[in-house]
Design an enzyme around this catalytic site. Structure first.
Site, short mmCIF file in Angstrom:
data_model
loop_
_atom_site.label_atom_id
_atom_site.label_comp_id
_atom_site.label_asym_id
_atom_site.label_seq_id
_atom_site.Cartn_x
_atom_site.Cartn_y
_atom_site.Cartn_z
N LYS A 170 -4.81 -18.48 -28.12
CA LYS A 170 -5.39 -18.26 -26.79
C LYS A 170 -5.66 -16.76 -26.56
O LYS A 170 -6.67 -16.38 -25.95
CB LYS A 170 -4.45 -18.82 -25.73
CG LYS A 170 -4.83 -18.53 -24.30
CD LYS A 170 -6.06 -19.27 -23.83
CE LYS A 170 -6.43 -18.80 -22.42
NZ LYS A 170 -7.53 -19.51 -21.82
N LYS A 238 -3.97 -10.26 -16.77
CA LYS A 238 -2.69 -10.70 -17.34
C LYS A 238 -2.85 -10.99 -18.83
O LYS A 238 -2.05 -10.58 -19.66
CB LYS A 238 -2.23 -11.96 -16.59
CG LYS A 238 -1.24 -12.84 -17.33
CD LYS A 238 -0.98 -14.13 -16.57
CE LYS A 238 -2.08 -15.13 -16.59
NZ LYS A 238 -2.17 -16.00 -17.75
P1 NAP Z 1 -4.16 -20.66 -9.86
O1 NAP Z 1 -5.25 -21.45 -9.22
O2 NAP Z 1 -3.83 -19.31 -9.29
O3 NAP Z 1 -2.84 -21.58 -9.86
C1 NAP Z 1 -1.61 -21.08 -10.25
C2 NAP Z 1 -0.58 -22.16 -9.98
O4 NAP Z 1 0.70 -21.70 -10.40
C3 NAP Z 1 -0.44 -22.52 -8.51
O5 NAP Z 1 -0.19 -23.90 -8.44
C4 NAP Z 1 0.78 -21.71 -8.09
O6 NAP Z 1 1.43 -22.22 -6.96
C5 NAP Z 1 1.62 -21.84 -9.32
N1 NAP Z 1 2.63 -20.78 -9.45
C6 NAP Z 1 2.42 -19.49 -9.80
N2 NAP Z 1 3.58 -18.82 -9.83
C7 NAP Z 1 4.54 -19.71 -9.51
C8 NAP Z 1 5.94 -19.61 -9.38
N3 NAP Z 1 6.59 -18.45 -9.62
N4 NAP Z 1 6.62 -20.70 -9.01
C9 NAP Z 1 5.98 -21.88 -8.77
N5 NAP Z 1 4.65 -22.03 -8.88
C10 NAP Z 1 3.94 -20.95 -9.25
O7 NAP Z 1 -4.42 -20.40 -11.41
P2 NAP Z 1 -5.22 -21.29 -12.47
O8 NAP Z 1 -6.59 -20.74 -12.60
O9 NAP Z 1 -5.00 -22.72 -12.22
O10 NAP Z 1 -4.45 -20.84 -13.82
C11 NAP Z 1 -3.25 -21.44 -14.27
C12 NAP Z 1 -3.01 -21.02 -15.73
O11 NAP Z 1 -4.12 -21.46 -16.53
C13 NAP Z 1 -2.92 -19.50 -15.92
O12 NAP Z 1 -1.97 -19.19 -16.90
C14 NAP Z 1 -4.32 -19.14 -16.40
O13 NAP Z 1 -4.31 -17.95 -17.17
C15 NAP Z 1 -4.67 -20.37 -17.23
N6 NAP Z 1 -6.11 -20.64 -17.40
C16 NAP Z 1 -6.96 -20.58 -16.32
C17 NAP Z 1 -8.31 -20.85 -16.53
C18 NAP Z 1 -9.32 -20.79 -15.39
O14 NAP Z 1 -10.54 -20.78 -15.67
N7 NAP Z 1 -8.89 -20.78 -14.15
C19 NAP Z 1 -8.78 -21.18 -17.80
C20 NAP Z 1 -7.89 -21.27 -18.85
C21 NAP Z 1 -6.54 -21.00 -18.64
P3 NAP Z 1 0.93 -21.83 -5.46
O15 NAP Z 1 -0.19 -22.79 -5.16
O16 NAP Z 1 2.10 -22.03 -4.61
O17 NAP Z 1 0.46 -20.40 -5.52
#
Ligand code: NAP
Length: 296
Positions: A170, A238
Protein backbone atom coordinates in the site's frame (compact mmCIF):
# COMPACT_ATOMS: atom_id res chain seq x y z
CA UNK A 1 -20.40 -15.09 8.08
CA UNK A 2 -20.84 -13.16 11.32
CA UNK A 3 -18.72 -10.05 10.92
CA UNK A 4 -17.97 -7.12 13.22
CA UNK A 5 -17.05 -3.91 11.38
CA UNK A 6 -15.45 -0.95 13.16
CA UNK A 7 -15.24 2.43 11.38
CA UNK A 8 -18.14 3.73 9.27
CA UNK A 9 -16.21 6.49 7.48
CA UNK A 10 -16.04 7.37 3.79
CA UNK A 11 -14.63 3.91 3.07
CA UNK A 12 -16.03 1.76 5.88
CA UNK A 13 -19.71 2.61 5.33
CA UNK A 14 -19.98 1.55 1.65
CA UNK A 15 -17.80 -1.50 2.34
CA UNK A 16 -20.15 -2.57 5.15
CA UNK A 17 -23.15 -2.07 2.84
CA UNK A 18 -21.54 -4.38 0.25
CA UNK A 19 -20.98 -7.08 2.89
CA UNK A 20 -24.64 -6.82 3.94
CA UNK A 21 -25.80 -7.09 0.30
CA UNK A 22 -23.82 -10.31 0.00
CA UNK A 23 -25.77 -11.75 2.93
CA UNK A 24 -23.18 -11.53 5.71
CA UNK A 25 -24.55 -10.76 9.20
CA UNK A 26 -22.99 -7.48 10.34
CA UNK A 27 -22.49 -5.76 13.68
CA UNK A 28 -21.07 -2.25 13.30
CA UNK A 29 -19.43 0.29 15.58
CA UNK A 30 -18.50 3.89 14.95
CA UNK A 31 -17.11 6.38 17.47
CA UNK A 32 -19.60 8.96 16.17
CA UNK A 33 -22.79 6.86 16.37
CA UNK A 34 -24.78 8.83 13.74
CA UNK A 35 -22.47 7.56 11.03
CA UNK A 36 -23.89 4.06 11.58
CA UNK A 37 -27.41 5.06 10.56
CA UNK A 38 -27.21 4.11 6.89
CA UNK A 39 -25.86 0.60 7.55
CA UNK A 40 -28.28 0.02 10.42
CA UNK A 41 -31.14 0.99 8.09
CA UNK A 42 -29.75 -1.58 5.64
CA UNK A 43 -29.89 -4.37 8.26
CA UNK A 44 -26.76 -4.16 10.43
CA UNK A 45 -26.86 -4.28 14.22
CA UNK A 46 -25.20 -1.35 16.02
CA UNK A 47 -22.75 -2.08 18.85
CA UNK A 48 -22.07 0.34 21.70
CA UNK A 49 -18.32 -0.38 21.82
CA UNK A 50 -15.59 -2.12 19.80
CA UNK A 51 -15.71 -4.91 22.42
CA UNK A 52 -19.40 -5.50 21.75
CA UNK A 53 -18.77 -5.26 18.01
CA UNK A 54 -16.23 -8.12 18.22
CA UNK A 55 -18.25 -10.37 20.53
CA UNK A 56 -19.40 -13.63 18.90
CA UNK A 57 -18.06 -12.73 15.45
CA UNK A 58 -15.72 -14.95 13.42
CA UNK A 59 -14.22 -11.94 11.63
CA UNK A 60 -13.68 -8.38 12.88
CA UNK A 61 -12.78 -5.70 10.34
CA UNK A 62 -11.25 -2.34 11.27
CA UNK A 63 -11.36 0.62 8.88
CA UNK A 64 -10.21 3.62 10.88
CA UNK A 65 -7.58 6.28 10.30
CA UNK A 66 -4.05 5.58 11.52
CA UNK A 67 -1.93 3.23 13.66
CA UNK A 68 -2.91 4.80 17.03
CA UNK A 69 -6.59 4.53 16.03
CA UNK A 70 -6.33 0.83 15.14
CA UNK A 71 -4.58 0.29 18.48
CA UNK A 72 -7.29 2.28 20.28
CA UNK A 73 -10.22 0.31 18.86
CA UNK A 74 -8.50 -3.05 19.38
CA UNK A 75 -6.58 -2.64 22.65
CA UNK A 76 -8.14 0.50 24.19
CA UNK A 77 -10.84 0.53 26.89
CA UNK A 78 -13.78 -1.66 25.78
CA UNK A 79 -11.58 -2.60 22.82
CA UNK A 80 -12.28 -5.34 20.29
CA UNK A 81 -9.58 -7.63 21.74
CA UNK A 82 -11.60 -7.89 24.96
CA UNK A 83 -14.62 -9.17 23.06
CA UNK A 84 -12.79 -11.48 20.64
CA UNK A 85 -14.00 -15.06 20.33
CA UNK A 86 -11.39 -17.84 20.40
CA UNK A 87 -10.14 -18.44 16.86
CA UNK A 88 -11.43 -15.11 15.55
CA UNK A 89 -9.67 -13.36 12.68
CA UNK A 90 -9.14 -9.58 12.86
CA UNK A 91 -8.62 -7.85 9.53
CA UNK A 92 -7.31 -4.29 9.46
CA UNK A 93 -8.17 -2.58 6.18
CA UNK A 94 -6.96 0.90 7.22
CA UNK A 95 -3.65 2.21 5.87
CA UNK A 96 -1.20 2.14 8.78
CA UNK A 97 2.47 1.48 9.59
CA UNK A 98 3.82 -1.96 8.57
CA UNK A 99 5.92 -2.06 11.76
CA UNK A 100 2.93 -1.28 13.95
CA UNK A 101 0.96 -3.92 12.04
CA UNK A 102 3.48 -6.60 13.03
CA UNK A 103 3.28 -5.53 16.69
CA UNK A 104 -0.53 -5.71 16.63
CA UNK A 105 -0.36 -9.16 14.98
CA UNK A 106 1.99 -10.43 17.69
CA UNK A 107 -0.11 -9.02 20.56
CA UNK A 108 -3.29 -10.54 19.13
CA UNK A 109 -1.67 -13.93 18.50
CA UNK A 110 -0.82 -14.06 22.22
CA UNK A 111 -4.61 -13.99 22.77
CA UNK A 112 -5.25 -16.69 20.15
CA UNK A 113 -6.56 -14.18 17.60
CA UNK A 114 -5.19 -14.11 14.04
CA UNK A 115 -4.52 -10.80 12.28
CA UNK A 116 -4.37 -9.85 8.61
CA UNK A 117 -3.35 -6.48 7.19
CA UNK A 118 -5.52 -5.84 4.15
CA UNK A 119 -5.27 -2.20 3.05
CA UNK A 120 -7.18 -1.14 -0.03
CA UNK A 121 -6.85 1.04 -3.08
CA UNK A 122 -9.57 2.35 -5.38
CA UNK A 123 -10.98 5.25 -3.40
CA UNK A 124 -14.53 5.96 -2.34
CA UNK A 125 -15.71 4.98 -5.82
CA UNK A 126 -14.11 1.53 -5.53
CA UNK A 127 -15.54 1.14 -2.03
CA UNK A 128 -19.08 1.82 -3.31
CA UNK A 129 -18.77 -0.38 -6.38
CA UNK A 130 -17.01 -3.23 -4.56
CA UNK A 131 -14.07 -3.00 -6.95
CA UNK A 132 -11.26 -2.23 -4.50
CA UNK A 133 -7.77 -3.60 -4.92
CA UNK A 134 -6.93 -5.40 -1.67
CA UNK A 135 -3.38 -6.34 -0.66
CA UNK A 136 -3.12 -8.82 2.16
CA UNK A 137 -0.37 -9.64 4.65
CA UNK A 138 -0.37 -12.32 7.34
CA UNK A 139 -0.43 -16.09 7.44
CA UNK A 140 -1.53 -17.59 4.12
CA UNK A 141 -3.67 -20.22 5.83
CA UNK A 142 -5.64 -17.50 7.65
CA UNK A 143 -6.09 -15.60 4.38
CA UNK A 144 -7.44 -18.74 2.67
CA UNK A 145 -9.84 -19.31 5.56
CA UNK A 146 -11.49 -15.88 5.37
CA UNK A 147 -10.95 -14.77 1.78
CA UNK A 148 -14.66 -14.97 0.93
CA UNK A 149 -15.07 -11.86 3.11
CA UNK A 150 -13.06 -9.85 0.57
CA UNK A 151 -15.15 -10.96 -2.39
CA UNK A 152 -17.95 -8.34 -2.18
CA UNK A 153 -15.39 -5.62 -1.43
CA UNK A 154 -12.77 -5.96 -4.12
CA UNK A 155 -12.15 -7.11 -7.66
CA UNK A 156 -8.44 -7.82 -7.14
CA UNK A 157 -7.52 -9.49 -3.88
CA UNK A 158 -3.88 -10.53 -3.58
CA UNK A 159 -1.98 -12.33 -0.84
CA UNK A 160 1.36 -10.46 -0.59
CA UNK A 161 3.26 -12.34 2.15
CA UNK A 162 3.76 -12.27 5.92
CA UNK A 163 2.39 -9.71 8.35
CA UNK A 164 3.02 -6.13 7.14
CA UNK A 165 3.44 -7.11 3.47
CA UNK A 166 0.00 -5.68 2.59
CA UNK A 167 0.89 -2.36 4.21
CA UNK A 168 4.27 -2.16 2.42
CA UNK A 169 2.46 -2.74 -0.91
CA UNK A 170 0.00 0.00 0.00
CA UNK A 171 2.92 2.38 0.72
CA UNK A 172 4.22 1.69 -2.83
CA UNK A 173 0.71 2.41 -4.12
CA UNK A 174 0.63 5.75 -2.31
CA UNK A 175 3.90 6.88 -3.92
CA UNK A 176 2.30 6.16 -7.29
CA UNK A 177 -0.91 8.03 -6.41
CA UNK A 178 0.86 11.14 -5.09
CA UNK A 179 3.47 11.48 -7.83
CA UNK A 180 0.92 10.69 -10.54
CA UNK A 181 -1.40 13.39 -9.18
CA UNK A 182 1.44 15.92 -9.32
CA UNK A 183 1.82 15.15 -13.05
CA UNK A 184 -1.93 15.60 -13.58
CA UNK A 185 -1.84 19.00 -11.83
CA UNK A 186 1.19 20.17 -13.83
CA UNK A 187 -0.39 19.11 -17.15
CA UNK A 188 -3.61 21.03 -16.41
CA UNK A 189 -1.58 24.04 -15.24
CA UNK A 190 0.40 24.09 -18.49
CA UNK A 191 -2.68 23.67 -20.71
CA UNK A 192 -4.47 26.53 -18.89
CA UNK A 193 -1.46 28.85 -18.90
CA UNK A 194 -0.53 28.15 -22.54
CA UNK A 195 -4.06 28.99 -23.65
CA UNK A 196 -5.42 25.60 -24.76
CA UNK A 197 -8.68 24.22 -23.37
CA UNK A 198 -7.66 22.09 -20.35
CA UNK A 199 -10.81 19.97 -20.77
CA UNK A 200 -9.97 19.08 -24.37
CA UNK A 201 -6.38 18.31 -23.36
CA UNK A 202 -7.75 16.00 -20.64
CA UNK A 203 -10.10 14.30 -23.08
CA UNK A 204 -7.25 13.66 -25.53
CA UNK A 205 -4.55 12.44 -23.16
CA UNK A 206 -6.84 10.05 -21.27
CA UNK A 207 -6.93 8.12 -24.56
CA UNK A 208 -3.14 7.65 -24.70
CA UNK A 209 -0.20 6.21 -22.82
CA UNK A 210 -0.44 8.85 -20.07
CA UNK A 211 -3.85 7.71 -18.87
CA UNK A 212 -4.27 6.69 -15.23
CA UNK A 213 -6.87 6.55 -12.47
CA UNK A 214 -5.57 9.88 -11.13
CA UNK A 215 -5.83 11.50 -14.56
CA UNK A 216 -9.32 10.20 -15.22
CA UNK A 217 -10.91 10.64 -11.79
CA UNK A 218 -8.97 13.43 -10.10
CA UNK A 219 -8.25 15.32 -13.33
CA UNK A 220 -12.00 15.44 -14.00
CA UNK A 221 -12.68 16.70 -10.46
CA UNK A 222 -10.05 19.47 -10.81
CA UNK A 223 -11.55 20.56 -14.13
CA UNK A 224 -15.03 20.79 -12.61
CA UNK A 225 -13.73 22.69 -9.54
CA UNK A 226 -14.73 19.82 -7.24
CA UNK A 227 -12.32 19.64 -4.31
CA UNK A 228 -14.55 17.60 -2.00
CA UNK A 229 -13.01 14.39 -0.59
CA UNK A 230 -12.73 11.36 -1.93
CA UNK A 231 -9.42 10.95 -0.25
CA UNK A 232 -8.49 13.71 2.16
CA UNK A 233 -5.16 15.55 2.08
CA UNK A 234 -4.67 14.81 5.78
CA UNK A 235 -4.89 11.08 4.96
CA UNK A 236 -2.39 11.09 2.09
CA UNK A 237 -0.05 13.08 4.32
CA UNK A 238 -0.32 10.30 6.90
CA UNK A 239 0.56 7.78 4.17
CA UNK A 240 3.44 9.83 2.76
CA UNK A 241 4.81 10.16 6.29
CA UNK A 242 4.83 6.31 6.47
CA UNK A 243 6.56 6.15 3.06
CA UNK A 244 9.20 8.76 3.93
CA UNK A 245 9.81 7.22 7.33
CA UNK A 246 10.49 3.83 5.72
CA UNK A 247 12.71 5.49 3.08
CA UNK A 248 14.71 7.27 5.79
CA UNK A 249 15.30 4.01 7.65
CA UNK A 250 16.28 2.26 4.42
CA UNK A 251 18.48 5.23 3.35
CA UNK A 252 16.50 5.34 0.14
CA UNK A 253 16.08 8.68 -1.67
CA UNK A 254 12.43 9.08 -2.79
CA UNK A 255 12.43 12.63 -4.14
CA UNK A 256 9.03 12.43 -5.89
CA UNK A 257 7.21 11.35 -2.74
CA UNK A 258 9.05 14.04 -0.75
CA UNK A 259 8.02 16.73 -3.25
CA UNK A 260 4.36 15.68 -3.17
CA UNK A 261 4.56 15.72 0.64
CA UNK A 262 5.84 19.34 0.56
CA UNK A 263 3.10 20.46 -1.87
CA UNK A 264 0.46 18.93 0.38
CA UNK A 265 2.12 20.69 3.31
CA UNK A 266 1.36 23.96 1.57
CA UNK A 267 -2.28 22.82 1.32
CA UNK A 268 -2.21 22.15 5.08
CA UNK A 269 -0.74 25.60 5.73
CA UNK A 270 -3.68 27.09 3.83
CA UNK A 271 -6.25 25.17 5.90
CA UNK A 272 -7.01 22.67 3.14
CA UNK A 273 -6.24 19.37 4.94
CA UNK A 274 -9.88 18.24 4.80
CA UNK A 275 -10.14 18.72 1.03
CA UNK A 276 -9.59 15.91 -1.47
CA UNK A 277 -6.04 15.27 -2.68
CA UNK A 278 -6.91 16.86 -6.04
CA UNK A 279 -6.68 20.20 -4.18
CA UNK A 280 -2.91 19.88 -4.74
CA UNK A 281 -3.85 21.84 -7.86
CA UNK A 282 -4.53 24.89 -5.67
CA UNK A 283 -0.83 24.85 -4.67
CA UNK A 284 0.18 25.04 -8.32
CA UNK A 285 -2.29 27.89 -8.88
CA UNK A 286 -0.70 29.83 -6.05
CA UNK A 287 2.87 29.05 -7.14
CA UNK A 288 2.16 29.95 -10.76
CA UNK A 289 -0.07 32.92 -9.93
CA UNK A 290 -2.90 31.72 -12.17
CA UNK A 291 -6.43 30.42 -11.65
CA UNK A 292 -8.61 27.91 -13.40
CA UNK A 293 -11.68 29.75 -12.08
CA UNK A 294 -13.87 31.23 -14.73
CA UNK A 295 -13.12 28.20 -16.85
CA UNK A 296 -14.79 25.61 -14.61
P1 NAP B 1 -12.77 8.78 7.34
O1 NAP B 1 -13.96 9.02 6.50
O2 NAP B 1 -12.10 9.96 8.01
O3 NAP B 1 -13.17 7.69 8.45
C1 NAP B 1 -12.31 7.36 9.49
C2 NAP B 1 -13.07 6.44 10.42
O4 NAP B 1 -12.21 6.04 11.48
C3 NAP B 1 -14.29 7.09 11.07
O5 NAP B 1 -15.28 6.10 11.18
C4 NAP B 1 -13.75 7.49 12.44
O6 NAP B 1 -14.74 7.64 13.42
C5 NAP B 1 -12.86 6.32 12.73
N1 NAP B 1 -11.81 6.61 13.72
C6 NAP B 1 -10.68 7.34 13.53
N2 NAP B 1 -9.95 7.38 14.65
C7 NAP B 1 -10.63 6.65 15.57
C8 NAP B 1 -10.36 6.31 16.91
N3 NAP B 1 -9.25 6.73 17.54
N4 NAP B 1 -11.27 5.57 17.56
C9 NAP B 1 -12.41 5.14 16.94
N5 NAP B 1 -12.70 5.42 15.66
C10 NAP B 1 -11.81 6.17 14.98
O7 NAP B 1 -11.60 8.05 6.54
P2 NAP B 1 -11.68 7.04 5.30
O8 NAP B 1 -11.47 7.81 4.05
O9 NAP B 1 -12.84 6.15 5.45
O10 NAP B 1 -10.31 6.22 5.54
C11 NAP B 1 -10.22 5.10 6.41
C12 NAP B 1 -8.89 4.38 6.12
O11 NAP B 1 -8.89 3.94 4.75
C13 NAP B 1 -7.65 5.26 6.29
O12 NAP B 1 -6.59 4.52 6.82
C14 NAP B 1 -7.34 5.69 4.86
O13 NAP B 1 -5.97 6.00 4.70
C15 NAP B 1 -7.74 4.43 4.09
N6 NAP B 1 -8.11 4.63 2.68
C16 NAP B 1 -8.94 5.66 2.31
C17 NAP B 1 -9.26 5.81 0.96
C18 NAP B 1 -10.17 6.93 0.47
O14 NAP B 1 -10.22 7.18 -0.75
N7 NAP B 1 -10.91 7.59 1.35
C19 NAP B 1 -8.74 4.93 0.01
C20 NAP B 1 -7.94 3.89 0.42
C21 NAP B 1 -7.63 3.74 1.77
P3 NAP B 1 -15.55 9.04 13.56
O15 NAP B 1 -16.66 8.96 12.56
O16 NAP B 1 -16.03 9.04 14.95
O17 NAP B 1 -14.57 10.15 13.27
Amino acid sequence: MDIGFIGMGIMGCPMALNLLRKGHRLTVFNRTPERCEEVVAAGARRAESPRECARGNAVVITMVTDSPDVNAVIFGPAGAAEGASAGAVFIDMSTISPDETRVIARKLSERGVAFLDAPVSGGDTGARKGTLTIMVGGEREVFERVKEVFEPLGSRVTYMGPSGAGQVTKACNQILCAVNLLGVCEAIALARSAGIDPRRMHQVVTGGAANSWALEQLGARILSGDYSPGFKIKLIQKDLALVLDAARRLRLPLAGAALANQYFRSNEAHGEAELGTQAMFKVLERLGNFSLEGET
